[in-house]
Design a protein around this motif. Structure first.
Motif, PDB file in Angstrom:
ATOM      1  N   LEU A  27       0.820  -1.209   0.000  1.00 65.38           N
ATOM      2  CA  LEU A  27       0.000   0.000   0.000  1.00 65.38           C
ATOM      3  C   LEU A  27       0.851   1.254   0.000  1.00 65.38           C
ATOM      4  CD1 LEU A  27      -2.804   1.282   0.169  1.00 65.38           C
ATOM      5  CD2 LEU A  27      -2.654   1.088   2.669  1.00 65.38           C
ATOM      6  N   ARG A  28       1.880   1.282   0.838  1.00 60.33           N
ATOM      7  CA  ARG A  28       2.741   2.468   0.898  1.00 60.33           C
ATOM      8  C   ARG A  28       3.573   2.614  -0.381  1.00 60.33           C
ATOM      9  NH1 ARG A  28       1.346   1.239   5.747  1.00 60.33           N
ATOM     10  NH2 ARG A  28       1.350   2.746   7.468  1.00 60.33           N
TER      11      ARG A  28
ATOM     12  N   HIS B 125       2.688   1.590  -3.348  1.00 67.74           N
ATOM     13  CA  HIS B 125       1.747   2.039  -4.373  1.00 67.74           C
ATOM     14  C   HIS B 125       1.459   3.534  -4.230  1.00 67.74           C
ATOM     15  CE1 HIS B 125      -1.701   2.007  -7.068  1.00 67.74           C
ATOM     16  NE2 HIS B 125      -2.455   2.497  -6.111  1.00 67.74           N
ATOM     17  N   PHE B 126       1.275   3.985  -2.997  1.00 65.25           N
ATOM     18  CA  PHE B 126       0.917   5.383  -2.765  1.00 65.25           C
ATOM     19  C   PHE B 126       2.084   6.329  -3.060  1.00 65.25           C
ATOM     20  CE2 PHE B 126       0.871   9.038   0.130  1.00 65.25           C
ATOM     21  CZ  PHE B 126      -0.303   9.654  -0.271  1.00 65.25           C
ATOM     22  N   TYR B 127       3.241   6.045  -2.453  1.00 66.42           N
ATOM     23  CA  TYR B 127       4.370   6.966  -2.591  1.00 66.42           C
ATOM     24  C   TYR B 127       4.952   6.949  -4.008  1.00 66.42           C
ATOM     25  CZ  TYR B 127       4.280   7.704   2.430  1.00 66.42           C
ATOM     26  OH  TYR B 127       3.894   8.049   3.696  1.00 66.42           O
TER      27      TYR B 127
ATOM     28  N   THR C  82       3.840   1.056  -9.735  1.00 65.87           N
ATOM     29  CA  THR C  82       2.586   1.608  -9.225  1.00 65.87           C
ATOM     30  C   THR C  82       1.385   0.801  -9.705  1.00 65.87           C
ATOM     31  OG1 THR C  82       3.599   3.808  -9.259  1.00 65.87           O
ATOM     32  CG2 THR C  82       1.218   3.709  -9.074  1.00 65.87           C
TER      33      THR C  82
END
Length: 274
Positions: A36-37, A39-41, A188
């Motif tokens: 999740l991190r 993908h987000f960052y 991503t």
């Protein structure tokens, strides 16, 4: 009298009567925050570069039609009775522009289109470019001369947009922006697909959902459908990048997939060698 809601624990039967597979939740639980991190960052990192690449790419796609409008005086002439021999058109171009050498001639492709006589080695013109002299194929009149780049015949406007898309007019350092975007785009997209499949068991129908939950559901659905295109853009973008593109070229050379080169000096061929 109050009734306490039942609390479902891992391993208990689901609504349909099937229990969770043993270890399914325990294997994914520690990995989900990391994915999740990432993908987000990664998305936040490459979003501005993707926006620039998409905008300049859209401009380049439209530049073909805009070029016909901007350079209409050089590209179009009234249709005449018959076209002059190409040799006379080249002579007219050379009389107007005797500098440089004739590199190629692109005869009029259709009625009302001018002939391009391409000159190389012209002072003041980029050595990688040519000077395109436009000649009326019916009268031999020179309608103008513009710098041209590439096999597609890009004129100054399209060349400028092409360089903006490629390196933001910053030279070699500017090409790193596209490589950064292409290198992280697949990370991503891949992370989003993994998250979508990981949440699939816990998802509910989007109908009735509101607020952040609905937005996340739409984001996941659209992202999964677009993932194939994003992977394709990432792969093709890397082949044109500076460092990854060089590695792709070396790989093609290693497996013998490079474009064959004609050896004009080869003596093989028997009586038809000439």
């Amino acid at each position: 009298m109050s009734v306490e809601p039942a609390v479902r624990t891992p391993g208990d039967p689901q609504e349909g009567g099937r229990p969770d597979p043993p270890g399914a939740r325990s294997a994914w639980a520690p990995l989900r925050p990391l994915v999740l991190r990432l993908h987000f960052y990664a998305g936040v990192l490459i979003a501005p570069f993707l926006l620039v690449a998409a905008t300049t790419g859209l401009l380049y796609a439209a530049s073909y039609q805009v070029e016909k409008i901007v350079y209409a005086d050089e590209l179009r002439v009234p249709v005449g009775g018959s076209e002059l021999p190409v040799s006379r058109q080249v002579t007219a171009a050379r009389e107007a522009h005797p500098e440089g050498e004739v590199a190629a001639v692109r005869p009029s492709p259709e009625d009302g289109a001018t002939t391009r006589v391409l000159l190389s080695g012209v002072p003041g013109v980029n050595p990688d470019h040519t000077l395109a002299v436009f000649v009326d194929p019916y009268t031999g009149e020179v309608t103008g001369a513009l710098e041209q780049y590439g096999s597609t015949g890009a004129l100054p406007l399209r060349t400028w947009i092409d360089e903006l898309h490629r390196d933001l007019h910053l030279g070699q350092p500017g090409r790193l922006y596209s490589e950064l975007a292409a290198s992280w785009l697949w990370v991503t997209a891949g992370g989003g697909v993994v998250l979508w499949f990981g949440r699939r068991r816990a998802r509910r129908r989007i109908r009735g959902a509101t607020g952040r939950r609905r937005t996340l559901s739409l984001h996941g659905t659209v992202g999964v459908w677009a993932a194939a295109g994003l992977f394709f853009l990432s792969a093709t973008g890397l082949t044109w990048s500076t460092y990854a593109g060089q590695n792709v070229t070396e790989l093609r050379e290693a497996v013998g997939q490079t474009t064959p080169v004609l050896d004009a000096g080869s003596s093989s061929g028997g009586e038809h060698a000439e």
